[in-house]
Write a protein that holds these residues in place. Structure first.
Motif, PDB file in Angstrom:
ATOM      1  N   ARG A   1       0.839  -1.204   0.000  1.00  0.00           N
ATOM      2  CA  ARG A   1       0.000   0.000   0.000  1.00  0.00           C
ATOM      3  C   ARG A   1       0.875   1.256   0.000  1.00  0.00           C
ATOM      4  NH1 ARG A   1      -4.883  -1.856   0.224  1.00  0.00           N
ATOM      5  NH2 ARG A   1      -5.614  -3.469   1.619  1.00  0.00           N
ATOM      6  N   GLU A   2       2.156   1.064  -0.266  1.00  0.00           N
ATOM      7  CA  GLU A   2       3.107   2.181  -0.263  1.00  0.00           C
ATOM      8  C   GLU A   2       3.007   3.042  -1.515  1.00  0.00           C
ATOM      9  OE1 GLU A   2       5.145   2.976   2.299  1.00  0.00           O
ATOM     10  OE2 GLU A   2       4.187   1.346   3.401  1.00  0.00           O
ATOM     11  N   PHE A   3       2.385   2.516  -2.571  1.00  0.00           N
ATOM     12  CA  PHE A   3       2.361   3.200  -3.856  1.00  0.00           C
ATOM     13  C   PHE A   3       0.957   3.258  -4.433  1.00  0.00           C
ATOM     14  CE2 PHE A   3       6.418   0.691  -3.901  1.00  0.00           C
ATOM     15  CZ  PHE A   3       7.289   1.754  -3.759  1.00  0.00           C
ATOM     16  N   ASP A   4       0.763   4.212  -5.332  1.00  0.00           N
ATOM     17  CA  ASP A   4      -0.340   4.170  -6.280  1.00  0.00           C
ATOM     18  C   ASP A   4       0.291   3.668  -7.574  1.00  0.00           C
ATOM     19  OD1 ASP A   4      -2.372   5.208  -4.628  1.00  0.00           O
ATOM     20  OD2 ASP A   4      -1.653   7.242  -4.975  1.00  0.00           O
ATOM     21  N   PHE A   5      -0.417   2.843  -8.315  1.00  0.00           N
ATOM     22  CA  PHE A   5       0.163   2.235  -9.502  1.00  0.00           C
ATOM     23  C   PHE A   5      -0.531   2.680 -10.778  1.00  0.00           C
ATOM     24  CE2 PHE A   5       1.297  -0.777  -6.137  1.00  0.00           C
ATOM     25  CZ  PHE A   5       2.651  -0.928  -6.382  1.00  0.00           C
TER      26      PHE A   5
END
Length: 135
Positions: free
Chosen positions: A29-33
């Motif tokens: 959940r560290e990134f938006d992809f």
């Protein structure tokens, strides 16, 4: 605000171009992809539309995460890697093939980090886009 990461890798000749991308998206959940497989294009789409659209998405990203496999040919993926590298967008390659063969010198030259474990690759990318961990 989470960093946005473009998921680069073979699409056209891959048996399952979406599977590994879904796994990556679900693993953190560290990134938006940005997933190029969700774009509304097909094999008959004009080349300029495909390429320019992908380059625009890469330019909107803070990092490029490459799901590489030597057994799946891809012309576009190395070009995306070079584009990102030339625009100072960190490039991390995950060797989905477990590094069975030596990676192309072109990919090694333009990548910031190359890892055989997905989570290690994601950790390195997180460090690169947040200004922390070095390889």
């Amino acid at each position: 605000m989470r960093p946005t990461i473009y998921l680069a890798g073979p699409i056209r000749l891959a048996d399952d171009p979406t599977g590994w991308r879904a796994t990556v998206r679900q693993s953190t959940r560290e990134f938006d992809f940005i997933d190029p497989t969700t774009r509304d294009i097909d094999a008959d789409s004009p080349a300029g539309e495909v390429v320019e659209g992908d380059l625009e998405l890469i330019n909107d990203a803070e990092g490029l995460f490459v799901g590489w496999h030597d057994d799946v040919p891809s012309c576009g993926t190395p070009m995306e890697v070079i584009h990102a590298a030339r625009h100072d967008i960190p490039v991390v390659i995950w060797r989905r093939d477990a590094g069975e063969r030596t990676l192309s010198p072109w990919l090694r030259y333009h990548a910031d980090v190359i890892r055989e474990q997905r989570d290690a690759a994601l950790w390195q990318l997180h460090g690169r886009v947040s200004g922390g961990v070095e390889a």
